[in-house]
Design a protein around this motif. Sequence first.
Motif, PDB file in Angstrom:
ATOM      1  N   LEU A  37       3.310 -21.198  11.495  1.00 17.54           N
ATOM      2  CA  LEU A  37       3.277 -21.104  10.033  1.00 17.54           C
ATOM      3  C   LEU A  37       4.278 -22.044   9.374  1.00 17.54           C
ATOM      4  CD1 LEU A  37       2.849 -17.252   9.445  1.00 17.54           C
ATOM      5  CD2 LEU A  37       1.108 -19.049   9.378  1.00 17.54           C
ATOM      6  N   ASN A  38       5.398 -22.312  10.054  1.00 12.98           N
ATOM      7  CA  ASN A  38       6.406 -23.229   9.495  1.00 12.98           C
ATOM      8  C   ASN A  38       5.863 -24.646   9.338  1.00 12.98           C
ATOM      9  OD1 ASN A  38       8.423 -21.314   9.193  1.00 12.98           O
ATOM     10  ND2 ASN A  38       9.276 -21.663  11.251  1.00 12.98           N
ATOM     11  N   GLN A  39       4.800 -24.947  10.097  1.00 14.99           N
ATOM     12  CA  GLN A  39       4.206 -26.282  10.024  1.00 14.99           C
ATOM     13  C   GLN A  39       3.052 -26.349   9.018  1.00 14.99           C
ATOM     14  OE1 GLN A  39       2.989 -27.046  14.050  1.00 14.99           O
ATOM     15  NE2 GLN A  39       5.031 -26.683  14.905  1.00 14.99           N
ATOM     16  N   LYS A  40       2.724 -25.187   8.431  1.00 19.57           N
ATOM     17  CA  LYS A  40       1.587 -25.115   7.521  1.00 19.57           C
ATOM     18  C   LYS A  40       2.041 -25.022   6.062  1.00 19.57           C
ATOM     19  CE  LYS A  40      -1.396 -24.963  10.916  1.00 19.57           C
ATOM     20  NZ  LYS A  40      -2.367 -26.056  11.150  1.00 19.57           N
ATOM     21  N   LYS A  41       1.159 -25.466   5.170  1.00 17.10           N
ATOM     22  CA  LYS A  41       1.446 -25.403   3.732  1.00 17.10           C
ATOM     23  C   LYS A  41       0.756 -24.201   3.085  1.00 17.10           C
ATOM     24  CE  LYS A  41       2.111 -30.392   3.288  1.00 17.10           C
ATOM     25  NZ  LYS A  41       1.664 -31.648   2.619  1.00 17.10           N
ATOM     26  N   PHE A  42       0.543 -23.144   3.869  1.00 19.26           N
ATOM     27  CA  PHE A  42      -0.065 -21.943   3.327  1.00 19.26           C
ATOM     28  C   PHE A  42       0.878 -21.297   2.317  1.00 19.26           C
ATOM     29  CE2 PHE A  42      -1.924 -21.297   7.875  1.00 19.26           C
ATOM     30  CZ  PHE A  42      -2.802 -22.350   7.675  1.00 19.26           C
ATOM     31  N   SER A  43       0.311 -20.551   1.373  1.00 22.57           N
ATOM     32  CA  SER A  43       1.138 -19.835   0.396  1.00 22.57           C
ATOM     33  C   SER A  43       1.884 -18.701   1.085  1.00 22.57           C
ATOM     34  CB  SER A  43       0.259 -19.257  -0.714  1.00 22.57           C
ATOM     35  OG  SER A  43      -0.535 -18.195  -0.221  1.00 22.57           O
ATOM     36  N   ASP A  79      -6.301 -26.072   8.604  1.00 24.26           N
ATOM     37  CA  ASP A  79      -5.532 -26.948   7.724  1.00 24.26           C
ATOM     38  C   ASP A  79      -5.256 -26.286   6.378  1.00 24.26           C
ATOM     39  OD1 ASP A  79      -5.382 -28.981   9.575  1.00 24.26           O
ATOM     40  OD2 ASP A  79      -7.209 -29.967   8.881  1.00 24.26           O
ATOM     41  N   GLU A  80      -6.142 -25.372   5.999  1.00 24.15           N
ATOM     42  CA  GLU A  80      -5.990 -24.745   4.681  1.00 24.15           C
ATOM     43  C   GLU A  80      -6.553 -23.328   4.699  1.00 24.15           C
ATOM     44  OE1 GLU A  80      -8.112 -25.490   0.445  1.00 24.15           O
ATOM     45  OE2 GLU A  80      -7.012 -27.244   1.252  1.00 24.15           O
ATOM     46  N   PHE A 122     -15.758 -27.820   9.568  1.00 27.96           N
ATOM     47  CA  PHE A 122     -15.602 -29.271   9.658  1.00 27.96           C
ATOM     48  C   PHE A 122     -14.256 -29.711   9.085  1.00 27.96           C
ATOM     49  CE2 PHE A 122     -16.120 -33.608   8.024  1.00 27.96           C
ATOM     50  CZ  PHE A 122     -16.533 -34.260   9.182  1.00 27.96           C
ATOM     51  N   ASN A 123     -13.939 -29.190   7.881  1.00 29.66           N
ATOM     52  CA  ASN A 123     -12.661 -29.538   7.233  1.00 29.66           C
ATOM     53  C   ASN A 123     -11.549 -28.553   7.549  1.00 29.66           C
ATOM     54  OD1 ASN A 123     -13.486 -31.923   5.646  1.00 29.66           O
ATOM     55  ND2 ASN A 123     -14.844 -30.462   4.622  1.00 29.66           N
ATOM     56  N   ARG A 124     -11.866 -27.552   8.362  1.00 27.82           N
ATOM     57  CA  ARG A 124     -10.899 -26.551   8.823  1.00 27.82           C
ATOM     58  C   ARG A 124     -10.216 -25.833   7.657  1.00 27.82           C
ATOM     59  NH1 ARG A 124      -7.791 -29.467  13.789  1.00 27.82           N
ATOM     60  NH2 ARG A 124      -6.980 -30.777  12.103  1.00 27.82           N
ATOM     61  N   LYS A 125     -11.074 -25.336   6.746  1.00 31.47           N
ATOM     62  CA  LYS A 125     -10.583 -24.640   5.556  1.00 31.47           C
ATOM     63  C   LYS A 125     -11.198 -23.247   5.459  1.00 31.47           C
ATOM     64  CE  LYS A 125      -9.931 -28.851   2.772  1.00 31.47           C
ATOM     65  NZ  LYS A 125     -10.304 -29.554   1.505  1.00 31.47           N
ATOM     66  N   ILE A 126     -10.399 -22.308   4.975  1.00 34.50           N
ATOM     67  CA  ILE A 126     -10.850 -20.931   4.788  1.00 34.50           C
ATOM     68  C   ILE A 126     -10.495 -20.466   3.381  1.00 34.50           C
ATOM     69  CG2 ILE A 126     -10.432 -18.503   5.442  1.00 34.50           C
ATOM     70  CD1 ILE A 126      -9.958 -19.445   8.298  1.00 34.50           C
ATOM     71  N   ARG A 127     -11.473 -19.852   2.717  1.00 28.15           N
ATOM     72  CA  ARG A 127     -11.238 -19.139   1.461  1.00 28.15           C
ATOM     73  C   ARG A 127     -11.648 -17.696   1.710  1.00 28.15           C
ATOM     74  NH1 ARG A 127      -9.892 -21.957  -2.712  1.00 28.15           N
ATOM     75  NH2 ARG A 127     -10.616 -20.406  -4.225  1.00 28.15           N
ATOM     76  N   VAL A 128     -10.733 -16.753   1.517  1.00 28.92           N
ATOM     77  CA  VAL A 128     -10.953 -15.403   2.009  1.00 28.92           C
ATOM     78  C   VAL A 128     -10.373 -14.349   1.066  1.00 28.92           C
ATOM     79  CG1 VAL A 128      -8.845 -15.565   3.415  1.00 28.92           C
ATOM     80  CG2 VAL A 128     -10.609 -13.903   4.029  1.00 28.92           C
ATOM     81  N   LEU A 129     -11.040 -13.194   1.009  1.00 30.65           N
ATOM     82  CA  LEU A 129     -10.495 -12.066   0.248  1.00 30.65           C
ATOM     83  C   LEU A 129      -9.202 -11.594   0.906  1.00 30.65           C
ATOM     84  CD1 LEU A 129     -13.749  -9.977  -0.460  1.00 30.65           C
ATOM     85  CD2 LEU A 129     -12.552 -11.505  -2.024  1.00 30.65           C
TER      86      LEU A 129
END
Length: 519
Positions: free
Chosen positions: A21-27, A73-74, A100-107
């Motif tokens: 997580l330290n390497q990620k730009k997650f909120s 990535d996101e 493909f873009n390694r992105k997730i939008r989730v509840l």
Amino acid sequence: MKTNDILLKFQSNNNKLETVLNQKKFSGDVKNLLLSMLYNITSSYNEYARIKVNVENKNKFVENIISIIDMCDEIELVKASSEEGTEFLKVGITSKVDTFNRKIRVLPTEKAMLFALFKMNDTRMYLDEKYNLIRVAFPEMLNEGHDINNIEIIRDFTSWSWNTVQADISNIDCNLVYQNLQILLGYKFLEVWMKYNNQKELIEKLEKEFTKNYGEDKAEKFLDYMYRLSIIVCTQRNKNEKQRLVEEREWDEKELKRLKDKTKLVEELTKNKKEKASEIKKIDTIINSEELLLKEFEERNSKLSEYKKIFSPEVLLGTLKKERKKALNEIEEANKLLDAKNYVVRRSELEKNLDLLKDIKSARNKEKYKIAMQKLFISCLEEKIYKINSVEQKKEAIALLHIVRYYKFIPFDDERFIKDVEDLAEDIDRIEGKLLINLYEIKALIPITKDVETDVGIIKPIFETRIMDFANINLAIVQQYDKIGVKVYDGDILELEFTIPNLNRIELKSKKKVKLLTK
């Protein structure tokens, strides 16, 4: 597991996750949700594994989740009250996953997050076109069953409770079939088999594994019920697949009708063979003469529009060879069908296809197939029980005790668990009795009354409880005239109280609580 042990295990996994997580730009909210999810999985997993038995090693399960998070990535949370969240709920989804873009939008729930993560790393099962009638329906059923299974640890378990709510399961039929296979064949086989890259051999591998464990007859019947259920479930929600299978059925009906009129069929095939033989003779003549080849080239092009014209005589030569091969194939197929043995096989295939497709327009037989499949499942489970016959198999026998109880709490439909289905009551009662007798014979259960039949009657209701660990069960019994009073404790907490008839007139005295399982 003790609280300190859980914390140590979590800290180890937590450190790995924090490194990622330290390497990620997650909120911050995303990171907190992931950490909370991982903690709850870690603290619940031992109970989950004990109750279900057929599960992956906890460390591998957690490490797999962390590796998927590392792949992303996101990850963005979508509020349920937002416009996008409202749309999610409207169409019945909890996330959007862009692999493909390694992105997730989730509840913002742990269950939705875990489901989305597995979707990101999902290897879908596909079937080759050779399995024409089930190539869409069967993979859909198992893929969804696999997805439902992946989030069970978050959906149904905490470190202190196990609760299954039908409404939380996206498709009860898919889950039932998947859990059946997982119990009978094991999670390891299922995971490897679903990811097997040779789509042309998948069904054969499944048939071979099932036959090896339970015999050819049971394998054939069980798989047939699964295929029928998968077609019904798929065509209820997939209109395109329903239309495709309707057209397949109509074609098979016409073909079967053609085959049944044998006199007309022989005349038709004989005539077609002569026509194709003549066609081949003509093609051979053209191929062996440059003059005739050029003439055929000019004649064909004179009848074609500008953009469809044949480029050169050499291209025409290739086309003629393909036409010749096709004509030969048609002669070969005609010869096969004229052979009595091949005729019977082909007719049998069509009849089998039509039987498999008979429920496309109606789901009226769905419950019938589900009941039949569960009866067969219980019969297969009974074979496992018969193999328990020695003290050395005590661990395996106690695992079966948990498996049978877990099975009874698998949802059968929107209102019933397996244990509530009247048509299965006798079958379940039979295997419970056999299993408990075997457990007494190998000294895995502590004798209560010195009468096995009475003891089995005392213990059977325990299969109706959701006590997490059978090793914590204590029993207290007391004589009540012509009945036996039973109290079932989870440790010191009273979980269940009931009476059973004292059919064998066993003399009892009030006694202290006794353990269910031997050490």
